[in-house]
Design an enzyme around this catalytic site. Sequence first.
Site: not given
Length: 455
Positions: A429, A408
């Site tokens: 992430c 992301h």
Amino acid sequence: MRKFFKIFFIVLLVIFAGLYFAGVWVFNQYTLANTYINNKDFSFVKKDQIKDQYEEKMKKLQVTVQGRHDLKDVFKAQDIGYYEELRGKVDLGQNPWAWPILFFSHKDYKLESKLIYNAQVLDQRIASSPFMTDPTATDPKDAYVTYKQGKGFVIEPEVQGSKVAPEKLKHEVLKALKNEKSKLDLNKENVYHDPKVTKDSPYLKNQLASLAKISSINVVYDFEDRKEELNGEKLLALYTDDGQGNLNPDPEKVKAYVADLAKKYDTYRGTRTFYATGGQAVIVQGGIYGWRTNQAKTGEELLKLLNEGQSKTLKPVYSQEAMSRTQNDIGSNYVEIDLTRQHMWVYKNAQLMVDTPIVTGNPSKGNATPTGVGRVWSKERDRYLTGDNYKSYVHYWIPYTWVGVGIHDSSWRSNYGGKIYQSGGSHGCVNTPPKNMPKVYENIDYGTPVVVYKS
């Protein structure tokens, strides 16, 4: 003339009377013609000597035994103490006064008798006979189904052996002596260890038919750059005999075969050799990407095919597929993430589309980004990512594991790459510069593999 015939008749009557009474006297002491005792001829034997002669007659018997391979032996009654003893008093009840009437008729008497022989000596005699000591004697061979080049499956006929069963030989010798047979041909008697299965066996005929059907089946599993052929002995191993020679596909064996097939060709959560950008070969283990066989459905399909006796090229039924079915199942569309270099590359049709620094999970806080080959299973826009102590808004969200790890944008960061991750890394992430994230999002499709490694 009348006196002459009268005298002639009287003389003739006297002669016949003399012959008659002579016969009465003779047959009062001797047996009549055509007298048989237990199928043995005892004609004109003195009645008080029947018992002794019966026994002596048996003692003089001998039988010549002829077998396979031109083997021969002679068994003598006297060598084994063999004779037959009549039990009780011998009284044939022949009426000597009726001898003219009984003389030419067949008279067969069944008298009680006892067979006597030295069992130990007979056993030794049997054991030493050439039939038992022949060094060239061979065991019988059962008929069986075999494969012959150019002919296919055929029934190989049984082979008669030349080994004699001692108890059977003993039985036939005693039987021959009892019946006063001077010759015994073992080829005509059931004394050899004969094959248990002959070429006319219904079992073999069923087996032959089954094998002919199975030999015509060829199942090929196509893995694009590899093929797995199921035929011959490998195919035959999936069948079970029903006890009558019929070979039927065994569901459990088919299940085991499919499990082996999956173990050999499935790549889900597997180990791969990956050639990283820059040319280095790295080993990547685990992850949710890869081919995963639906073993139950694949087994059902194969079992149906075998029951129908069909040949076919097919593919396993998959519960999860990958981008490529070749040995390198990653293919030419993939995302590459090196945790050591803190860099990400996005390839599409083998062309480099994105080359960007990143920040991955903070290992010092137990949030290290996991290695392995992930799989993009969703693509989302404009959402919040939340955790125990954070809530972050992102414009692009691409998860590739089942535990919440994804790619992301990260508007809160100004620097990427280097060793930032070691102290200021993410919760796991892959933080990507916002300016590069739109192009990343555009060039990643559902199912794209994400290769994460440490170089």
